[in-house]
Design an enzyme around this catalytic site. Structure first.
Site, PDB file in Angstrom:
ATOM      1  N   HIS A  22       2.666   3.883 -22.261  1.00 63.01           N
ATOM      2  CA  HIS A  22       4.234   4.450 -22.156  1.00 63.01           C
ATOM      3  C   HIS A  22       4.171   5.940 -22.413  1.00 63.01           C
ATOM      4  O   HIS A  22       3.237   6.454 -22.898  1.00 63.01           O
ATOM      5  CB  HIS A  22       5.287   3.764 -22.850  1.00 63.01           C
ATOM      6  CG  HIS A  22       4.979   3.506 -24.331  1.00 63.01           C
ATOM      7  ND1 HIS A  22       5.136   4.574 -25.130  1.00 63.01           N
ATOM      8  CD2 HIS A  22       4.647   2.560 -25.165  1.00 63.01           C
ATOM      9  CE1 HIS A  22       4.849   4.283 -26.389  1.00 63.01           C
ATOM     10  NE2 HIS A  22       4.843   3.040 -26.351  1.00 63.01           N
ATOM     11  N   HIS A  25       2.534   7.234 -25.716  1.00 68.21           N
ATOM     12  CA  HIS A  25       1.102   7.463 -25.795  1.00 68.21           C
ATOM     13  C   HIS A  25       0.710   8.631 -25.153  1.00 68.21           C
ATOM     14  O   HIS A  25      -0.343   9.460 -25.459  1.00 68.21           O
ATOM     15  CB  HIS A  25       0.271   6.150 -25.161  1.00 68.21           C
ATOM     16  CG  HIS A  25       0.707   4.909 -25.716  1.00 68.21           C
ATOM     17  ND1 HIS A  25       1.276   3.855 -24.898  1.00 68.21           N
ATOM     18  CD2 HIS A  25       0.419   4.511 -26.665  1.00 68.21           C
ATOM     19  CE1 HIS A  25       1.396   2.749 -25.677  1.00 68.21           C
ATOM     20  NE2 HIS A  25       1.028   3.116 -26.885  1.00 68.21           N
ATOM     21  N   CYS A 131       0.513  -7.342 -40.367  1.00 67.40           N
ATOM     22  CA  CYS A 131       1.510  -7.364 -39.420  1.00 67.40           C
ATOM     23  C   CYS A 131       0.498  -7.285 -37.989  1.00 67.40           C
ATOM     24  O   CYS A 131      -0.331  -6.219 -38.013  1.00 67.40           O
ATOM     25  CB  CYS A 131       2.323  -6.110 -39.194  1.00 67.40           C
ATOM     26  SG  CYS A 131       3.004  -5.671 -37.847  1.00 67.40           S
ATOM     27  N   CYS A 134       1.045  -3.833 -36.008  1.00 59.54           N
ATOM     28  CA  CYS A 134       0.543  -2.954 -36.546  1.00 59.54           C
ATOM     29  C   CYS A 134      -1.045  -2.982 -36.797  1.00 59.54           C
ATOM     30  O   CYS A 134      -1.933  -2.013 -37.302  1.00 59.54           O
ATOM     31  CB  CYS A 134       0.930  -2.293 -38.156  1.00 59.54           C
ATOM     32  SG  CYS A 134       2.730  -1.887 -38.181  1.00 59.54           S
ATOM     33  N   CYS A 148       8.137  -6.493 -40.551  1.00 59.84           N
ATOM     34  CA  CYS A 148       7.592  -5.076 -40.563  1.00 59.84           C
ATOM     35  C   CYS A 148       8.443  -4.207 -40.214  1.00 59.84           C
ATOM     36  O   CYS A 148       9.468  -4.428 -39.362  1.00 59.84           O
ATOM     37  CB  CYS A 148       6.419  -5.400 -39.437  1.00 59.84           C
ATOM     38  SG  CYS A 148       5.994  -3.500 -39.099  1.00 59.84           S
ATOM     39  N   HIS A 151       7.881  -2.660 -36.782  1.00 59.81           N
ATOM     40  CA  HIS A 151       8.221  -3.535 -35.303  1.00 59.81           C
ATOM     41  C   HIS A 151       9.226  -4.443 -35.375  1.00 59.81           C
ATOM     42  O   HIS A 151       9.557  -5.032 -34.479  1.00 59.81           O
ATOM     43  CB  HIS A 151       6.968  -4.117 -35.018  1.00 59.81           C
ATOM     44  CG  HIS A 151       5.572  -3.402 -34.548  1.00 59.81           C
ATOM     45  ND1 HIS A 151       4.749  -2.689 -35.725  1.00 59.81           N
ATOM     46  CD2 HIS A 151       5.520  -2.513 -33.422  1.00 59.81           C
ATOM     47  CE1 HIS A 151       3.997  -1.770 -34.945  1.00 59.81           C
ATOM     48  NE2 HIS A 151       4.129  -1.849 -33.817  1.00 59.81           N
ATOM     49  N   LYS A 304      11.668   4.339 -32.470  1.00 60.96           N
ATOM     50  CA  LYS A 304      10.417   4.518 -31.885  1.00 60.96           C
ATOM     51  C   LYS A 304      10.523   3.852 -30.745  1.00 60.96           C
ATOM     52  O   LYS A 304      10.721   2.575 -30.578  1.00 60.96           O
ATOM     53  CB  LYS A 304       9.248   4.000 -32.779  1.00 60.96           C
ATOM     54  CG  LYS A 304       8.029   4.156 -32.243  1.00 60.96           C
ATOM     55  CD  LYS A 304       6.894   3.765 -33.040  1.00 60.96           C
ATOM     56  CE  LYS A 304       5.460   3.849 -32.675  1.00 60.96           C
ATOM     57  NZ  LYS A 304       4.665   2.796 -32.688  1.00 60.96           N
ATOM     58  N   LYS A 307       6.603  -0.461 -26.339  1.00 58.65           N
ATOM     59  CA  LYS A 307       6.389  -1.836 -25.472  1.00 58.65           C
ATOM     60  C   LYS A 307       7.086  -3.204 -26.051  1.00 58.65           C
ATOM     61  O   LYS A 307       7.644  -3.844 -25.406  1.00 58.65           O
ATOM     62  CB  LYS A 307       5.077  -1.874 -24.908  1.00 58.65           C
ATOM     63  CG  LYS A 307       4.769  -1.125 -23.843  1.00 58.65           C
ATOM     64  CD  LYS A 307       5.382  -1.729 -22.509  1.00 58.65           C
ATOM     65  CE  LYS A 307       5.649  -0.801 -21.309  1.00 58.65           C
ATOM     66  NZ  LYS A 307       4.640  -0.389 -20.372  1.00 58.65           N
TER      67      LYS A 307
HETATM   68  N1  MSP Z   1      -5.250   1.536 -31.774  1.00 62.35           N
HETATM   69  C1  MSP Z   1      -4.447   2.320 -32.887  1.00 62.35           C
HETATM   70  C2  MSP Z   1      -5.083   3.621 -33.065  1.00 62.35           C
HETATM   71  C3  MSP Z   1      -6.544   3.907 -33.344  1.00 62.35           C
HETATM   72  S1  MSP Z   1      -6.989   5.296 -33.676  1.00 62.35           S
HETATM   73  C4  MSP Z   1      -8.500   5.406 -34.586  1.00 62.35           C
HETATM   74  C5  MSP Z   1      -2.829   2.529 -32.367  1.00 62.35           C
HETATM   75  N2  MSP Z   1      -2.884   2.337 -31.231  1.00 62.35           N
HETATM   76  S2  MSP Z   1      -1.435   2.566 -30.444  1.00 62.35           S
HETATM   77  O1  MSP Z   1      -1.829   2.443 -28.916  1.00 62.35           O
HETATM   78  O2  MSP Z   1      -0.403   1.642 -30.825  1.00 62.35           O
HETATM   79  O3  MSP Z   1      -0.785   3.891 -30.562  1.00 62.35           O
HETATM   80  C6  MSP Z   1      -1.753   5.044 -30.258  1.00 62.35           C
HETATM   81  C7  MSP Z   1      -0.637   6.333 -30.505  1.00 62.35           C
HETATM   82  O4  MSP Z   1       0.487   6.408 -29.662  1.00 62.35           O
HETATM   83  C8  MSP Z   1      -0.272   6.660 -32.078  1.00 62.35           C
HETATM   84  O5  MSP Z   1      -0.507   7.859 -32.353  1.00 62.35           O
HETATM   85  C9  MSP Z   1       1.041   6.372 -31.917  1.00 62.35           C
HETATM   86  O6  MSP Z   1       1.940   7.136 -32.897  1.00 62.35           O
HETATM   87  C10 MSP Z   1       1.345   6.853 -30.637  1.00 62.35           C
HETATM   88  N3  MSP Z   1       2.653   6.382 -30.127  1.00 62.35           N
HETATM   89  C11 MSP Z   1       3.242   5.174 -29.914  1.00 62.35           C
HETATM   90  N4  MSP Z   1       4.536   5.202 -29.536  1.00 62.35           N
HETATM   91  C12 MSP Z   1       4.944   6.434 -29.812  1.00 62.35           C
HETATM   92  C13 MSP Z   1       6.249   6.781 -29.702  1.00 62.35           C
HETATM   93  N5  MSP Z   1       7.370   6.110 -29.160  1.00 62.35           N
HETATM   94  N6  MSP Z   1       6.353   8.166 -29.718  1.00 62.35           N
HETATM   95  C14 MSP Z   1       5.250   8.954 -29.944  1.00 62.35           C
HETATM   96  N7  MSP Z   1       4.304   8.460 -30.190  1.00 62.35           N
HETATM   97  C15 MSP Z   1       3.995   7.040 -30.242  1.00 62.35           C
HETATM   98  O7  MSP Z   1      -2.154   2.778 -33.163  1.00 62.35           O
END
Ligand code: MSP
Length: 521
Positions: A22, A25, A131, A134, A148, A151, A304, A307
């Site tokens: 999304h 990311h 969690c 997380c 959590c 979430h 935040k 998904k």
């Molecule tokens: N797999 C772990 C990261 C491991 S790194 C060694 C993870 N993955 S994640 O897919 O959940 O998130 C990855 C990144 O996307 C994180 O930096 C997270 O902050 C970012 N984001 C996910 N949702 C977000 C928003 N709504 N806004 C901004 N960034 C966000 O965590």
């Protein structure tokens, strides 16, 4: 390899493949792409790593729910969702690591065995909340009525015999590190959070799980798999040859990039990167990353975007309407990097029209049209304007300082201010009035040259943010023929006035930022 020639090494988090990407990311990865493109244009050698985090309960559960094996699920999502998403957003990564690749798994196992040999690992019992969203062992303060805080979902209680990493032993060294190197964790709010977390008393970390098997086996105890975060954090090092002998390709790669210059992360995963990860590296006697930068969240309804809460917006929903480069521009321009920000279609539409279509796009199309009309489609003789030149000098140094400090908003603002200045110059000089009298031809040519060379500089300065649009503009100016590819233009040279050669043929290219109504399907 000497310190001078070390590559600028930037990483994004590796993303969980439990679902499609999304815009939250995409926010992190676009920022990484812009910064690495900027550094490349500074003439530096750059290594940009991204990838996917494929182990753990979250991915395993999603695969099960979808009637797929975890590996099949990961393969499918990586190939049909994640890689195409990055291609669509024009992300120029140098390497894409998947944690299910042998190159990663083998190096993780070797690293862990090394830590055990050094006495940093012991066996113990873990009991407490976990969690799955997380993938984190939680402290009581992280929960709100058993849920959590991030979430809003019920945590599960874990009680297992596990292997532990002596994280607590590294707390004094970590505190000293952030005292000596405040720039190692930014912005300051993130650093303060990490320091107070370290001061609050950190416990040793359980680094294995025994109740499921989707992970990398602990090499000396294969009934256990390595905790997904311990596995995932190591991607930054395994992807560049961690632990390989110095004269092997992996060892050489490692020497040429290590330590990382910037780990870009969202603030939700700061502690993993600013506490656990450097402690793992300290335990292995490896140099620490120079900077972890925690950006804010994209919010929907004040929360935040995610998904799991069904608030995730797919990047393609936005790029289909506004285009890829407007997407890349908007989030970095609208939200100070490090703060949270809300996404709104209205705000994006307003900025698209006023900043991109009017201030930038129209300036370029008017200039090309006037050169076609008044100069036979050829860039006129080289001319100079002290005020514009001085403004450009300041713009380049301000923009460069801001961009390398990850102040994307500040960098883009400086470039946009110059763009407005050039618009002001055209309005003041009124070339369309000058054109009415052939006696003004020299003056007219001068104004058009100055405008064209200013746009040449704008194209180069905006290239990292909007690669495809600036390339189109570059071609319209005839600059690719006369000056070479735009990506080869250096930030350090851009302020030099008079680079666009006289006589280059301009062409009316596609409209850079079409009016939004015209995009309606
Ligand atoms: N797999 C772990 C990261 C491991 S790194 C060694 C993870 N993955 S994640 O897919 O959940 O998130 C990855 C990144 O996307 C994180 O930096 C997270 O902050 C970012 N984001 C996910 N949702 C977000 C928003 N709504 N806004 C901004 N960034 C966000 O965590």
């Amino acid at each position: 390899m000497s310190a001078e020639s070390k590559s600028f090494y930037l990483t994004t988090p590796i993303y969980y493949v439990n679902d499609a990407p999304h815009i939250g990311h995409a926010y992190t990865t676009v920022a990484g792409d812009v910064l690495t493109r900027w550094h490349r244009q500074r003439g530096e050698s750059v290594w940009f790593l991204t990838g996917t985090d494929e182990h753990g309960q979250k991915v395993m559960n999603t695969a099960n729910l979808n009637g797929s094996s975890p590996q099949e699920w990961c393969d499918r999502l990586v190939e049909t969702a994640w890689k195409p998403n990055w291609a669509n957003l024009n992300i120029a990564y140098d390497d894409f690591i998947r944690t299910t690749e042998p190159r990663h798994m083998e190096r993780v196992q070797r690293f862990l065995s090394g830590l055990k040999d050094q006495g940093h690992i012991y066996s113990g019992k873990y009991e407490g909340p976990y969690c799955i969203d997380c993938e984190e062992f939680k402290l009581p303060g992280d929960l709100d009525e058993g849920k959590c805080k991030i979430h809003g979902r019920q945590v599960e209680m874990v009680s297992e015999e596990n292997w532990f990493f002596r994280l607590s032993a590294f707390v004094p060294q970590l505190l000293q590190h952030y005292k000596d190197h405040p720039e190692a964790c930014e912005p300051a709010s993130a650093r303060n959070e990490v320091i107070s977390f370290l001061e609050s008393g950190v416990q040793d970390l359980s680094i294995s799980r025994s109740t499921f098997d989707w992970g990398i086996p602990v090499p000396w105890d294969v009934k256990q798999v390595i905790y997904v975060w311990f596995d995932a954090l190591l991607n930054y090092a395994t992807a560049v040859g961690l632990g390989d002998s110095a004269d092997s390709p992996g060892g050489k790669k490692f020497a040429s990039v290590w330590p990382p210059d910037v780990h870009l992360v969202g603030k939700d995963i700061l502690r993993f990167h600013a506490v656990i990860w450097p402690a793992m590296l300290m335990a292995a006697n490896l140099p620490l990353p120079k900077k972890v930068f925690a950006h804010g969240w994209l919010l929907v309804g004040g929360e935040k975007m995610s998904k799991s809460k069904l608030t995730g917006i797919a990047p393609s929903d936005i790029t289909d309407h506004f285009g890829i480069d407007a997407f890349r521009y908007y989030f970095l321009r609208a939200i100070p990097f490090g703060s949270d920000g809300s996404f709104s279609w209205e705000d994006m539409g307003a900025r698209y029209t006023s900043e991109l279509a009017n201030d930038f796009g129209n300036l370029a199309s008017r200039l090309i049209a006037m050169i076609e009309k008044y100069c036979d489609g050829k860039i006129p003789a080289i001319a100079f304007d002290d005020t514009l030149q001085a403004a450009l000098n300041v713009t380049v140094s301000d923009a460069d300082a801001a961009m390398i400090a990850l102040d994307f908003q500040g960098g883009i603002n400086s470039i946009m201010d110059f763009c407005k200045r050039v618009n002001g110059y055209v309005t003041e000089q009124q070339p369309w009035v000058l054109a009415k009298d052939p006696a003004n031809k020299v003056e007219l040519d001068k104004v058009l040259y100055n405008t064209a060379d200013a746009i040449r500089a704008l194209a180069v300065l905006f290239h990292s943010v909007m690669p495809a649009t600036t390339e189109t503009l570059w071609e319209s100016l005839g600059a690719d023929e006369s000056m070479g590819p735009i990506s080869m233009q250096r930030i350090g040279d851009v302020a030099g006035w008079g680079q666009l050669p006289a006589g280059s043929k301009v062409t009316k290219g596609a409209v850079l930022f079409p009016r939004l109504e015209e995009k309606a399907e």
